[in-house]
Design a protein around this motif. Sequence first.
Motif, PDB file in Angstrom:
ATOM      1  N   SER A  71       2.596   1.586  -3.473  1.00 43.91           N
ATOM      2  CA  SER A  71       1.691   2.017  -4.541  1.00 43.91           C
ATOM      3  C   SER A  71       1.230   3.460  -4.336  1.00 43.91           C
ATOM      4  CB  SER A  71       0.515   1.052  -4.637  1.00 43.91           C
ATOM      5  OG  SER A  71      -0.660   1.570  -4.162  1.00 43.91           O
ATOM      6  N   SER A  72       1.017   3.876  -3.067  1.00 42.40           N
ATOM      7  CA  SER A  72       0.609   5.265  -2.832  1.00 42.40           C
ATOM      8  C   SER A  72       1.738   6.227  -3.193  1.00 42.40           C
ATOM      9  CB  SER A  72       0.181   5.460  -1.383  1.00 42.40           C
ATOM     10  OG  SER A  72       1.261   5.286  -0.518  1.00 42.40           O
ATOM     11  N   GLU A  73       2.982   5.816  -2.969  1.00 44.16           N
ATOM     12  CA  GLU A  73       4.118   6.659  -3.353  1.00 44.16           C
ATOM     13  C   GLU A  73       4.165   6.829  -4.862  1.00 44.16           C
ATOM     14  OE1 GLU A  73       7.933   7.169  -5.138  1.00 44.16           O
ATOM     15  OE2 GLU A  73       7.164   5.150  -4.813  1.00 44.16           O
ATOM     16  N   LYS A  74       3.893   5.779  -5.585  1.00 45.64           N
ATOM     17  CA  LYS A  74       3.917   5.851  -7.043  1.00 45.64           C
ATOM     18  C   LYS A  74       2.773   6.723  -7.561  1.00 45.64           C
ATOM     19  CE  LYS A  74       6.359   1.642  -7.990  1.00 45.64           C
ATOM     20  NZ  LYS A  74       7.548   2.340  -7.625  1.00 45.64           N
ATOM     21  N   LYS A  75       1.588   6.592  -6.955  1.00 43.60           N
ATOM     22  CA  LYS A  75       0.447   7.413  -7.364  1.00 43.60           C
ATOM     23  C   LYS A  75       0.694   8.881  -7.045  1.00 43.60           C
ATOM     24  CE  LYS A  75      -2.764   3.770  -7.047  1.00 43.60           C
ATOM     25  NZ  LYS A  75      -3.531   2.987  -7.439  1.00 43.60           N
ATOM     26  N   LEU A  76       1.322   9.136  -5.903  1.00 43.37           N
ATOM     27  CA  LEU A  76       1.651  10.512  -5.529  1.00 43.37           C
ATOM     28  C   LEU A  76       2.647  11.105  -6.511  1.00 43.37           C
ATOM     29  CD1 LEU A  76       1.274  12.751  -3.429  1.00 43.37           C
ATOM     30  CD2 LEU A  76       3.212  11.794  -2.199  1.00 43.37           C
ATOM     31  N   TRP A 100       0.758  11.934  -9.639  1.00 42.24           N
ATOM     32  CA  TRP A 100      -0.079  13.092  -9.409  1.00 42.24           C
ATOM     33  C   TRP A 100       0.759  14.363  -9.430  1.00 42.24           C
ATOM     34  CZ3 TRP A 100      -0.213  16.081  -4.723  1.00 42.24           C
ATOM     35  CH2 TRP A 100      -1.233  17.031  -4.696  1.00 42.24           C
ATOM     36  N   ALA A 143       0.834  -1.207   0.000  1.00 40.16           N
ATOM     37  CA  ALA A 143       0.000   0.000   0.000  1.00 40.16           C
ATOM     38  C   ALA A 143       0.870   1.258   0.000  1.00 40.16           C
ATOM     39  CB  ALA A 143      -0.928  -0.012   1.208  1.00 40.16           C
ATOM     40  N   LEU A 144       1.911   1.281   0.824  1.00 40.06           N
ATOM     41  CA  LEU A 144       2.801   2.446   0.854  1.00 40.06           C
ATOM     42  C   LEU A 144       3.546   2.614  -0.468  1.00 40.06           C
ATOM     43  CD1 LEU A 144       4.272   2.166   4.462  1.00 40.06           C
ATOM     44  CD2 LEU A 144       2.707   3.904   3.597  1.00 40.06           C
TER      45      LEU A 144
END
Length: 107
Positions: free
Chosen positions: A93-98, A101, A90-91
């Motif tokens: 993938s959220s870093e990649k999405k951030l 963005w 989760a961390l």
Amino acid sequence: DCRVRLQATRLYHRRWVIVFLFSLYSLSNSYQWIQYGIISNIFTKFYGVEAFTIDWMSMIYMLTYIPFIFPVTWLLDKKGLRVIALIATALNSSEKKLGKWHDLEEK
């Protein structure tokens, strides 16, 4: 009379699947860590930065590894591999999405 009764170890196919998935996840993390060092000359030309900056991007992984390994090892012991792998995924993938963005905002 103190006898310790040992239980037989059972082999489950599901465990091998979990080990394989964990290994793939670790491999992908390691690949992301080292990829900048391999093609740093391309990054320096494209982004117009010094090679030292690109080297720091790969060194950050190892520098954060040192303080985070202790709490993660403790959590791994207390909560198990499944919880740790889910949190790490989760961390990651959220870093990649951030990052994506942030790239969209710059355009």
